[in-house]
Design a protein around this motif. Structure first.
Motif, PDB file in Angstrom:
ATOM      1  N   UNK B 114       0.542  -1.183  -0.072  1.00 38.42           N
ATOM      2  CA  UNK B 114       0.026  -0.003   0.109  1.00 38.42           C
ATOM      3  C   UNK B 114       0.884   1.336   0.050  1.00 38.42           C
ATOM      4  N   UNK B 115       0.503   2.394  -0.547  1.00 38.20           N
ATOM      5  CA  UNK B 115       1.178   3.594  -0.684  1.00 38.20           C
ATOM      6  C   UNK B 115       1.204   4.209   0.678  1.00 38.20           C
ATOM      7  N   UNK B 116       2.189   4.963   1.052  1.00 38.73           N
ATOM      8  CA  UNK B 116       2.146   5.718   2.369  1.00 38.73           C
ATOM      9  C   UNK B 116       2.534   7.185   1.939  1.00 38.73           C
ATOM     10  N   UNK B 117       2.096   7.920   2.864  1.00 38.82           N
ATOM     11  CA  UNK B 117       2.296   9.333   2.605  1.00 38.82           C
ATOM     12  C   UNK B 117       3.636   9.901   3.698  1.00 38.82           C
ATOM     13  N   UNK B 118       4.853  10.082   2.964  1.00 36.61           N
ATOM     14  CA  UNK B 118       5.980  10.479   3.987  1.00 36.61           C
ATOM     15  C   UNK B 118       6.106  11.983   4.300  1.00 36.61           C
ATOM     16  N   UNK B 119       6.658  12.341   5.383  1.00 33.56           N
ATOM     17  CA  UNK B 119       6.647  13.744   5.929  1.00 33.56           C
ATOM     18  C   UNK B 119       7.387  14.628   4.758  1.00 33.56           C
ATOM     19  N   UNK B 120       7.143  15.838   4.738  1.00 33.05           N
ATOM     20  CA  UNK B 120       7.733  16.428   3.669  1.00 33.05           C
ATOM     21  C   UNK B 120       9.334  16.512   3.602  1.00 33.05           C
ATOM     22  N   UNK B 121       9.747  16.574   2.351  1.00 35.07           N
ATOM     23  CA  UNK B 121      11.258  16.313   2.618  1.00 35.07           C
ATOM     24  C   UNK B 121      11.903  15.267   2.057  1.00 35.07           C
ATOM     25  N   UNK B 122      11.032  14.318   2.332  1.00 36.09           N
ATOM     26  CA  UNK B 122      11.442  12.641   1.854  1.00 36.09           C
ATOM     27  C   UNK B 122      10.985  12.231   0.601  1.00 36.09           C
ATOM     28  N   UNK B 123      11.887  11.576  -0.179  1.00 41.57           N
ATOM     29  CA  UNK B 123      11.742  11.095  -1.317  1.00 41.57           C
ATOM     30  C   UNK B 123      11.730   9.522  -1.493  1.00 41.57           C
ATOM     31  N   UNK B 124      10.706   8.806  -1.686  1.00 37.69           N
ATOM     32  CA  UNK B 124      10.686   7.398  -1.798  1.00 37.69           C
ATOM     33  C   UNK B 124      11.409   6.854  -3.001  1.00 37.69           C
ATOM     34  N   UNK B 125      12.246   6.081  -3.091  1.00 38.03           N
ATOM     35  CA  UNK B 125      12.560   5.274  -4.337  1.00 38.03           C
ATOM     36  C   UNK B 125      12.064   3.730  -4.379  1.00 38.03           C
ATOM     37  N   UNK B 126      12.136   3.379  -2.976  1.00 34.32           N
ATOM     38  CA  UNK B 126      11.690   1.981  -3.002  1.00 34.32           C
ATOM     39  C   UNK B 126      11.143   1.740  -1.696  1.00 34.32           C
ATOM     40  N   UNK B 127      10.122   0.908  -1.734  1.00 30.36           N
ATOM     41  CA  UNK B 127       9.318   0.426  -0.488  1.00 30.36           C
ATOM     42  C   UNK B 127       9.284  -1.111   0.134  1.00 30.36           C
ATOM     43  N   UNK B 128       9.669  -1.231   1.031  1.00 30.65           N
ATOM     44  CA  UNK B 128       9.533  -2.907   1.435  1.00 30.65           C
ATOM     45  C   UNK B 128       8.620  -2.990   2.734  1.00 30.65           C
TER      46      UNK B 128
END
Ligand SMILES: [Mn+2]
Ligand SMILES: [Mn+2]
Ligand SMILES: [Zn+2]
Ligand SMILES: [Zn+2]
Lengths: 139, 139
Positions: B114-128
Motif C-alpha cells: 500500500x502507498x504511504x504518505x511520507x513527511x515533507x522532504x522525503x523522497x521514496x525510491x523503494x518500499x519494502x
DNA sequence: AATCATTTTGCAACAAAGTTGCATTATTTC
DNA sequence: GAAATAATGCAACTTTGTTGCAAAATGATT
C-alpha cells in the motif's frame, strides 16, 4: 520532560552500570538508528565488543530499543517510545526510512504503517515497512 | 509456459554454467525464499561456497532474483517476475511474509504494497513491507 | 559502611558469514 | 578447434556474532 538514562534503566529493572548508561546516552542523543559498529566506534576504547552485544540484547528484551530490518543485512537499533518499556512487548508501528545518500536510517515516528489485506490463511502479527530514498537533509 | 534456467541465463547474457543452472533450478522449484545457507545445503558437495556467493550476486545484478530484508539478519533471495530481468532494475512491489512457525519467507506476489504518505522532504525510491505471523500452511 | 549474593564485564576461543586475489578450468567467440 | 574471455575453486582473510569462565562491579542486607 525526558527521562535520563539512569531513570530508564531503573524503570526497566536493569542494574545501572557505566556501560549501559553510556550506550543508552548514545541512543538518547542520536538522531538516527545505530548499528552495532556505530556504537563500537563511539566507545570502543571503553567497553568490550561483547559487552555492547549483550547490552543491546538486554535493551531489546526490555523494550528500550527495537531493531530495524534492512536489505544490507546490518541490524540497526533505535529507541522505542515509552509504551514498549511498560508493556513488555514491542509495538513500534511506524515507518522506517533509509537514505541512499547519507546511508542513515531513521524512525518516522509520526508516519504509521498503512494496513494491508493479506491473502486468506495468513495471520499477521507484526508489520515492518522500510522506505528507502533521499532524506530531508540530503535533498 | 515457464522459462527454463538455461533460457533465463541466456536472456540475461550470463554464460551458462553447471553451477548457475543448478542454483537457478533450485530457485525455480522452491516454494519460498532461500538464504545462502539453504542453497549451500542443497549443493554443497557440488559447488564452492564462494561460487554460490558470486552466483547470487550475478543473479541480483541481472534482475533474476531480489533480496528480502529481515530482522534476523539473514539475507534471503527469491525470483523476480520477468519485468526485472528485462528492464534491468528491480521493481518488486509486493509484500513479503515471514512465518514465525515454520521460519519460511515467501513472496506474496498478488499483494501490492500500500502507498504511504511520507513527511515533507522525503523522497521514496523503494518500499519494502515485511509481514510476520503465521502462514497458510502453519495455521 | 562492610559483607554477601547476584549480575555484569572482559578475555579468549570459537563459529558463521562474507570478501578478495590468483592460478586453474570451463565457456564463448571466431 | 584455437584463442580470448569468463567462471570456478582454493586459500587466506575480515567482519559479525556467540559462548564459557574467572574477575570485577552492582544491589541488597545487615
Ligand atoms: Mn523505529
Ligand atoms: Mn519477493
Ligand atoms: Zn540522507
Ligand atoms: Zn509457516
Amino acid at each position: 520532560m525526558k527521562k535520563t538514562s539512569g531513570e530508564i534503566l531503573k524503570s526497566s529493572s536493569l542494574s545501572i552500570t557505566d556501560g549501559r548508561k553510556k550506550i543508552l546516552d548514545i541512543f538518547l542523543s542520536a538522531p538516527n538508528a545505530l548499528a552495532h559498529q556505530d556504537i563500537e566506534l563511539k566507545c570502543k576504547e571503553k567497553f568490550d565488543r561483547v559487552t555492547i552485544y549483550r547490552t543491546l540484547q538486554a535493551f531489546l528484551e526490555k523494550g528500550i530499543i527495537h531493531t530495524i530490518p534492512s536489505s544490507d543485512n546490518i541490524t540497526r537499533y533505535a529507541l522505542c517510545n515509552d509504551d514498549c518499556i511498560d508493556s513488555g512487548h514491542h509495538h513500534d508501528n511506524h515507518v522506517h526510512f533509509s537514505c541512499d545518500e547519507c546511508g542513515k536510517t531513521i524512525c518516522l515516528d509520526e508516519t504509521a504503517i498503512p494496513s494491508v489485506r493479506l491473502p486468506n490463511g495468513f495471520r499477521a502479527h507484526q508489520i515492518n515497512m522500510i522506505v528507502s530514498g533521499v532524506c530531508k537533509s540530503c535533498l
